[in-house]
Each structure stands twice: as structure tokens, then as C-alpha cells.
Design an enzyme around this catalytic site. Structure first.
Site, PDB file in Angstrom:
ATOM      1  N   SER A  79      59.298  29.381  54.698  1.00 32.73           N
ATOM      2  CA  SER A  79      59.696  28.164  54.015  1.00 32.73           C
ATOM      3  C   SER A  79      59.734  28.384  52.498  1.00 32.73           C
ATOM      4  CB  SER A  79      58.750  27.014  54.415  1.00 32.73           C
ATOM      5  OG  SER A  79      59.272  25.769  54.023  1.00 32.73           O
ATOM      6  N   ASP A 116      65.459  23.123  63.186  1.00 27.33           N
ATOM      7  CA  ASP A 116      64.684  22.836  61.978  1.00 27.33           C
ATOM      8  C   ASP A 116      65.260  21.588  61.303  1.00 27.33           C
ATOM      9  OD1 ASP A 116      63.389  22.838  59.481  1.00 27.33           O
ATOM     10  OD2 ASP A 116      63.393  25.027  59.358  1.00 27.33           O
ATOM     11  N   HIS A 173      60.734  23.844  62.409  1.00 28.21           N
ATOM     12  CA  HIS A 173      60.331  24.464  61.146  1.00 28.21           C
ATOM     13  C   HIS A 173      58.985  25.141  61.392  1.00 28.21           C
ATOM     14  CE1 HIS A 173      60.740  25.026  56.848  1.00 28.21           C
ATOM     15  NE2 HIS A 173      59.489  24.642  56.672  1.00 28.21           N
TER      16      HIS A 173
END
Length: 232
Positions: A113, A171, A203
């Protein structure tokens, strides 16, 4: 402990966590998915923790984040001041490895991320002499300084670090399209590598991508003759 029993490493991987997380938590997440640590005996895996600072997407609340974002959107502008402060931390992390005898071309940076975005900045803006970059569920802003940096060195000699990107097809925080757009933009500027969509994945980290990363890292950072001798 005698000098002969101190474990020696010939390469390093710096793995940056996502926003609101910590290095120790990321390590535990990896261990949970793999059932063990990465199987890379001659490589030191570093899991640093981001500083606590105000994070705009959380209405200015304090959080462990590498840098501030104006919003979580690919069209948003980067916060140059926040990024420059983050760069100082990253450069020190890399210098720590160099001080222990690890050359730049034996260091890979990556992250999940926000950590993946930081890895992209690290390998393609701050230091293009690294061995490789990986990013999991990550993206760069469309006007990122990373693109400017790569465009300005297009005619320069030297090989850019190879890239591995993985992204969950489901995601909802960082859409797959943002990751794909980032990869394609980097490709146009000379970056080679792969972008792998992960089916039925939100995610999150997945065991399959970690195993692929382990295999790739072992190829990019093979054991040296000295590593083999130390095992005998």
C-alpha cells in the site's frame, strides 16, 4: 558471542508497511501467511516502522505513516514537504545497510500500500542503483515526482531496478486500475517488470504473492560464494 558465530548477510530487503501499521505487525502478517519467515538465509529482511504524524485522510489524526496524502486518490497532488521528510528516513535506512557492507546493487526495496508507493519513490527517484523494487496494492499519483525524475534521465546510461507489482482485483481502497495505470506509466519511462492482478483479493497481502516475491528476490539476490563457505 564470537565473531565466527555472528550471522553474516550479503544482501538486504527493506519492506515498508502500509499506513497505520508498524514494522513488527507487517512481519507477523508475513509469518501468519507463510507459516514462517521468508526463506532467504543470506538476506537480511528489514521491517522499519513509519513515524507517528498527522494524516490528512484521517482528518489530521496521528498515525504511523511514511508521508501525508492530501487524499487517497490517484489524481491528488503529492505533498512535497512530507515526501522530502520521508526521503531522509529512507536514505538513512539504506545507508544503514551500506554501512554493514551491503552494496546498493544487493538491496531491494518494497512495500504494501503506502509502503509500496514509498518503494517506488525510493527505487526510481531517490536511488536507481538498487537491485529491484516491489509494490503490493500500491499506486503513484499521476503528477508524481517519480515520473518527472525518470523522464529527465531517459537518455542516461545505467539499468533501472526491475519491478514487481501485485494488486487485488477486488481492492476497494486502492482500485486495481490505479495500480495498472501506475505500472504502465512506469513502463513507458523504461521500467521493466511485471504487474500481476490477484483474483478474489481485497486490499491485503496474499500467500501466493509473497511466495512469488521470495522466488524473485532469491534470483535477484543470489547467494555469493562467501555465503556458501559460511555454511560449510
Amino acid at each position: 558471542m564470537s565473531a565466527s558465530t555472528i550471522r553474516k548477510y550479503s544482501a538486504s530487503v527493506i519492506f515498508f508497511h502500509g499506513s497505520g501499521d508498524t514494522g513488527p505487525n507487517l512481519l507477523e502478517w508475513v509469518r501468519f501467511l507463510l507459516g514462517r519467515d521468508f526463506d532467504l538465509s543470506h538476506i537480511r529482511i528489514v521491517y522499519p516502522t513509519a513515524p507517528v504524524q498527522k494524516y490528512t485522510p484521517l482528518n489530521g489524526q496521528l498515525s504511523n505513516v511514511w508521508f501525508d496524502r492530501r487524499s487517497i486518490n490517484i489524481a491528488a497532488m503529492e505533498s512535497k514537504k512530507s515526501m522530502s521528510q520521508c526521503y531522509n528516513i529512507v536514505q538513512q535506512l539504506i545507508q544503514n545497510e551500506v554501512d554493514q557492507g551491503i552494496p546498493l546493487n544487493r538491496i531491494i526495496v518494497g512495500g504494501f500500500s503506502m509502503g509500496g508507493a514509498l518503494a517506488l519513490h525510493t527505487g526510481y527517484h531517490l536511488n536507481t542503483d538498487l537491485a529491484g523494487v516491489f509494490a503490493l496494492s500500491s499506486f503513484l499519483n499521476r503528477q508524481s515526482v517519480v515520473y518527472e525524475s525518470l523522464a529527465s534521465r531517459e537518455s542516461a546510461n545505467g539499468t533501472l531496478p526491475e519491478l514487481r507489482m501485485f494488486h487485488g482485483e477486488r481492492d476497494t481502497l486502492v482500485p486495481l486500475e490505479w495500480g495498472r495505470e501506475t505500472f504502465e506509466s512506469l513502463q513507458k519511462l523504461g521500467i521493466t517488470g511485471t504487474f500481476t492482478p490477484l483474483g478474489n483479493t481485497l486490499h491485503e497481502l496474499k500467500k501466493s504473492s509473497l511466495l512469488e516475491l521470495q522466488k524473485w528476490i532469491s534470483i535477484k539476490l543470489p547467494a555469493l560464494q562467501t555465503d556458501i563457505q559460511n555454511k560449510l
